[in-house]
Write a protein that holds these residues in place. Sequence first.
Motif, mmCIF file in Angstrom:
data_model
loop_
_atom_site.group_PDB
_atom_site.id
_atom_site.type_symbol
_atom_site.label_atom_id
_atom_site.label_comp_id
_atom_site.label_asym_id
_atom_site.label_seq_id
_atom_site.Cartn_x
_atom_site.Cartn_y
_atom_site.Cartn_z
ATOM 1 N N GLY A 162 0.780 -1.228 0.000
ATOM 2 C CA GLY A 162 0.000 0.000 0.000
ATOM 3 C C GLY A 162 0.814 1.280 0.000
ATOM 4 N N THR A 163 2.125 1.171 0.110
ATOM 5 C CA THR A 163 2.991 2.353 0.063
ATOM 6 C C THR A 163 3.481 2.535 -1.369
ATOM 7 N N VAL A 164 3.173 3.687 -1.933
ATOM 8 C CA VAL A 164 3.551 3.986 -3.316
ATOM 9 C C VAL A 164 4.831 4.806 -3.315
ATOM 10 N N MET A 165 5.789 4.399 -4.142
ATOM 11 C CA MET A 165 7.011 5.181 -4.304
ATOM 12 C C MET A 165 7.046 5.729 -5.727
ATOM 13 N N LEU A 166 7.143 7.031 -5.820
ATOM 14 C CA LEU A 166 7.251 7.715 -7.102
ATOM 15 C C LEU A 166 8.706 8.106 -7.310
ATOM 16 N N SER A 167 9.230 7.848 -8.499
ATOM 17 C CA SER A 167 10.593 8.254 -8.817
ATOM 18 C C SER A 167 10.637 8.689 -10.273
ATOM 19 N N GLY A 168 11.697 9.380 -10.619
ATOM 20 C CA GLY A 168 11.831 9.872 -11.981
ATOM 21 C C GLY A 168 12.104 11.362 -11.981
ATOM 22 N N PHE A 169 11.644 12.023 -13.037
ATOM 23 C CA PHE A 169 11.938 13.441 -13.207
ATOM 24 C C PHE A 169 10.680 14.238 -13.517
ATOM 25 N N ALA A 170 10.637 15.458 -12.994
ATOM 26 C CA ALA A 170 9.552 16.397 -13.278
ATOM 27 C C ALA A 170 10.164 17.701 -13.776
ATOM 28 N N LYS A 171 9.385 18.460 -14.511
ATOM 29 C CA LYS A 171 9.869 19.738 -15.046
ATOM 30 C C LYS A 171 9.728 20.866 -14.040
ATOM 31 N N SER A 172 8.866 20.670 -13.030
ATOM 32 C CA SER A 172 8.645 21.731 -12.046
ATOM 33 C C SER A 172 8.175 21.120 -10.722
ATOM 34 N N ALA A 173 8.212 21.947 -9.685
ATOM 35 C CA ALA A 173 7.711 21.515 -8.379
ATOM 36 C C ALA A 173 6.211 21.255 -8.448
ATOM 37 N N GLN A 174 5.520 22.028 -9.249
ATOM 38 C CA GLN A 174 4.071 21.831 -9.414
ATOM 39 C C GLN A 174 3.773 20.450 -9.991
ATOM 40 N N GLU A 175 4.523 20.030 -11.001
ATOM 41 C CA GLU A 175 4.326 18.709 -11.600
ATOM 42 C C GLU A 175 4.613 17.611 -10.579
ATOM 43 N N ARG A 176 5.659 17.795 -9.798
ATOM 44 C CA ARG A 176 6.035 16.831 -8.749
ATOM 45 C C ARG A 176 4.906 16.713 -7.728
ATOM 46 N N ASN A 177 4.371 17.845 -7.277
ATOM 47 C CA ASN A 177 3.297 17.854 -6.289
ATOM 48 C C ASN A 177 2.002 17.271 -6.845
ATOM 49 N N THR A 178 1.728 17.544 -8.109
ATOM 50 C CA THR A 178 0.528 16.998 -8.747
ATOM 51 C C THR A 178 0.601 15.475 -8.832
ATOM 52 N N ALA A 179 1.767 14.950 -9.178
ATOM 53 C CA ALA A 179 1.946 13.496 -9.245
ATOM 54 C C ALA A 179 1.707 12.862 -7.875
ATOM 55 N N GLU A 180 2.225 13.487 -6.834
ATOM 56 C CA GLU A 180 2.015 12.975 -5.481
ATOM 57 C C GLU A 180 0.537 13.024 -5.103
ATOM 58 N N SER A 181 -0.116 14.088 -5.455
ATOM 59 C CA SER A 181 -1.540 14.243 -5.155
ATOM 60 C C SER A 181 -2.378 13.177 -5.869
ATOM 61 N N ILE A 182 -2.028 12.897 -7.111
ATOM 62 C CA ILE A 182 -2.730 11.868 -7.880
ATOM 63 C C ILE A 182 -2.564 10.515 -7.191
ATOM 64 N N ALA A 183 -1.350 10.202 -6.769
ATOM 65 C CA ALA A 183 -1.093 8.919 -6.110
ATOM 66 C C ALA A 183 -1.872 8.817 -4.799
ATOM 67 N N ARG A 184 -1.903 9.883 -4.037
ATOM 68 C CA ARG A 184 -2.625 9.866 -2.749
ATOM 69 C C ARG A 184 -4.130 9.685 -2.940
#
Length: 104
Positions: free
Chosen positions: A66-88
């Motif tokens: 149940g613990t999701v780990m996201l890794s890779g690259f984002a173009k901005s902090a907003q994209e990084r935060n959006t990906a985390e929000s989607i996973a949550r």
Amino acid sequence: MILRNTLATAVAAAALLSATGCAVSRGQETVGAYIDDAGITTLVKSRLFEDKTVAGSSISVETLNGTVMLSGFAKSAQERNTAESIARGVKGVRSVKNEIAIRP
């Protein structure tokens, strides 16, 4: 006829044992937990691809218990935060570890 039934039973037993072996090798307790994690991973990945503000192909998703780990690259902090929000937002996710690096 008996040979066919014996062969079918042997194949079914081998498939069941190999599926159980996969779950144990990942450190999970049951085959059900493995299947749940695979479903979570698939759902998170598909939602990342659906969102036009996130480059889904640049982000890897792994799930364990149940613990999701996201890794890779984002173009901005907003994209990084959006990906985390989607996973949550995916049902069954207990926590998210966001290891996405921001590419300059």
